[in-house]
Scaffold this active site. Sequence first.
Site, PDB file in Angstrom:
ATOM      1  N   GLY A 189      -6.268   3.204  12.316  1.00 59.03           N
ATOM      2  CA  GLY A 189      -6.133   4.555  11.788  1.00 59.03           C
ATOM      3  C   GLY A 189      -7.506   4.560  11.216  1.00 59.03           C
ATOM      4  O   GLY A 189      -8.130   4.168  10.966  1.00 59.03           O
ATOM      5  N   GLN A 227     -12.966   9.531   5.334  1.00 62.10           N
ATOM      6  CA  GLN A 227     -13.834   8.061   5.248  1.00 62.10           C
ATOM      7  C   GLN A 227     -15.134   8.742   5.996  1.00 62.10           C
ATOM      8  O   GLN A 227     -15.598   7.502   6.058  1.00 62.10           O
ATOM      9  CB  GLN A 227     -13.211   7.577   6.653  1.00 62.10           C
ATOM     10  CG  GLN A 227     -11.996   6.483   5.145  1.00 62.10           C
ATOM     11  CD  GLN A 227     -11.043   5.828   6.208  1.00 62.10           C
ATOM     12  OE1 GLN A 227      -9.565   6.108   7.211  1.00 62.10           O
ATOM     13  NE2 GLN A 227     -11.279   3.878   5.978  1.00 62.10           N
ATOM     14  N   CYS A 245      -9.387  -2.239   5.371  1.00 58.85           N
ATOM     15  CA  CYS A 245      -9.597  -0.560   4.897  1.00 58.85           C
ATOM     16  C   CYS A 245     -11.269  -0.531   5.926  1.00 58.85           C
ATOM     17  O   CYS A 245     -12.010  -1.872   5.910  1.00 58.85           O
ATOM     18  CB  CYS A 245      -9.888   0.156   3.713  1.00 58.85           C
ATOM     19  SG  CYS A 245      -9.987   1.581   3.531  1.00 58.85           S
ATOM     20  N   LEU A 246     -11.705   0.377   6.659  1.00 59.56           N
ATOM     21  CA  LEU A 246     -12.808   0.069   7.353  1.00 59.56           C
ATOM     22  C   LEU A 246     -14.155   0.958   6.776  1.00 59.56           C
ATOM     23  O   LEU A 246     -15.197   0.153   6.175  1.00 59.56           O
ATOM     24  CB  LEU A 246     -12.685   1.820   8.268  1.00 59.56           C
ATOM     25  CG  LEU A 246     -12.000   1.306   9.767  1.00 59.56           C
ATOM     26  CD1 LEU A 246     -12.060   2.525  10.233  1.00 59.56           C
ATOM     27  CD2 LEU A 246     -12.642  -0.098  10.480  1.00 59.56           C
ATOM     28  N   HIS A 299      -1.053   4.407   4.298  1.00 61.96           N
ATOM     29  CA  HIS A 299      -2.009   4.799   4.229  1.00 61.96           C
ATOM     30  C   HIS A 299      -3.422   5.584   3.982  1.00 61.96           C
ATOM     31  O   HIS A 299      -4.433   5.484   3.357  1.00 61.96           O
ATOM     32  CB  HIS A 299      -2.873   2.620   4.844  1.00 61.96           C
ATOM     33  CG  HIS A 299      -4.052   2.252   4.650  1.00 61.96           C
ATOM     34  ND1 HIS A 299      -4.647   0.970   3.827  1.00 61.96           N
ATOM     35  CD2 HIS A 299      -4.920   2.967   5.188  1.00 61.96           C
ATOM     36  CE1 HIS A 299      -6.049   0.700   4.193  1.00 61.96           C
ATOM     37  NE2 HIS A 299      -6.692   1.836   4.738  1.00 61.96           N
ATOM     38  N   GLU A 300      -3.401   5.794   5.077  1.00 60.79           N
ATOM     39  CA  GLU A 300      -4.323   6.681   5.665  1.00 60.79           C
ATOM     40  C   GLU A 300      -4.158   8.369   4.142  1.00 60.79           C
ATOM     41  O   GLU A 300      -5.575   8.538   4.516  1.00 60.79           O
ATOM     42  CB  GLU A 300      -3.995   7.430   7.280  1.00 60.79           C
ATOM     43  CG  GLU A 300      -4.423   5.825   8.388  1.00 60.79           C
ATOM     44  CD  GLU A 300      -5.329   5.128   7.908  1.00 60.79           C
ATOM     45  OE1 GLU A 300      -6.804   5.778   7.157  1.00 60.79           O
ATOM     46  OE2 GLU A 300      -5.932   4.542   8.930  1.00 60.79           O
ATOM     47  N   HIS A 325      -6.155   8.347   1.574  1.00 63.05           N
ATOM     48  CA  HIS A 325      -7.250   8.752   1.655  1.00 63.05           C
ATOM     49  C   HIS A 325      -7.201  10.366   0.972  1.00 63.05           C
ATOM     50  O   HIS A 325      -8.433  10.846   0.495  1.00 63.05           O
ATOM     51  CB  HIS A 325      -8.093   8.602   2.664  1.00 63.05           C
ATOM     52  CG  HIS A 325      -8.397   6.825   3.008  1.00 63.05           C
ATOM     53  ND1 HIS A 325      -9.167   5.767   2.334  1.00 63.05           N
ATOM     54  CD2 HIS A 325      -8.053   5.948   3.615  1.00 63.05           C
ATOM     55  CE1 HIS A 325      -9.785   4.957   3.105  1.00 63.05           C
ATOM     56  NE2 HIS A 325      -8.632   4.451   4.089  1.00 63.05           N
TER      57      HIS A 325
END
Lengths: 174, 174
Positions: A47, A52, A97-98, A139-140, A143
């Site tokens: 995702g 981000q 996380c990225l 999670h997304e 952000h």
Amino acid sequence: MAILKILEYPNPLLKQVSKPVEIFDETLQAFIADLEETMDAGPGATGIAAPQVGRFERILYIDASMMKRKVKNHGRMVLINPVIVNQEGSEVGREGCLSVPDYTGNVIRATKITLQTQDAEGVEHTFQMEGFEARLVQHEMDHLDGMLFLDRLVNRRNGLFKRKVYKKSASKES
Amino acid sequence: MNTWYMATFVGKDRSGIVARVTNALFEGGCNLGEASMTRLGGNFTIMMMVSFEGTEEELRENIGPVCKEFDLRSHVDKINGELHRHTEPDVLISVHGADRAGIVAAATGVLAEAGLNILNLETDVGGKEERPVYVMHLEGIAERGVDALEKALEILEEEQGVQTHINPIDTLIG
């Protein structure tokens, strides 16, 4: 299409709250394509959220079907202006996380969610999600509100066993 | 260029040890990497990665006074400081039962044979003095799959009279 640059912690831009998408035009479609490509380029990513990559609008791209182990999922989807209207249960799971390379930690998330969202054309949908996919959306969505999983960490020690396993064990013990 | 050392400290636990030890290291020109502190049976233990441009002898001189103040034994080894290369576990196992000698050896023995590469291990002795309970948590990589480990744990339960739980860790990257 292009792979976009991922903002990494502690970049303060990651703390910014994103705005709702109002215009569903070609520019948006092009961005969604880039977001998808960027997610696919991220090692092990299932995702990604628009902030981000420095676009502070409420856009997510997810694909829980890419998990190594099979989990219940709705496949590849773009979620625009998503809202969790109901949630049930809670469980601890491991997240990375990225935007936070080389670190993972335990986070408590709702087990089941009801999600209201728009698609790439602005059409409204409602989805029931559970387990890994529900965790992914939560999670997304964090952000979009300037939150990272680092803000929700719980102790890594002793916390990842699912209830069903305890039931299996309880029946053995009795 | 700085050298990485592993510094370990052991002693009777008292409040303020971590603050004083880390301050002594900082004042002595050290930079800390990863660290793990735990109490084992009321004893204070900590292992720290320490980056330092001086010699091993100079590092020992830096920590000498604080070791004396808190009656700590210390040990310093040169190491490879391999940061930013975390290995992620994909399975979590717990084993618990009445405490007796040989549980860890038996559990880790059958699990190693079934392909478990252990990344983290924590054990506790709980319960009452006259009836101690042993609890072990392991995280690792199931190099031959979770099924092989499940079978190994079934054998362990029968042979050792312990209870076990196993869960895959589905690490989310998003």
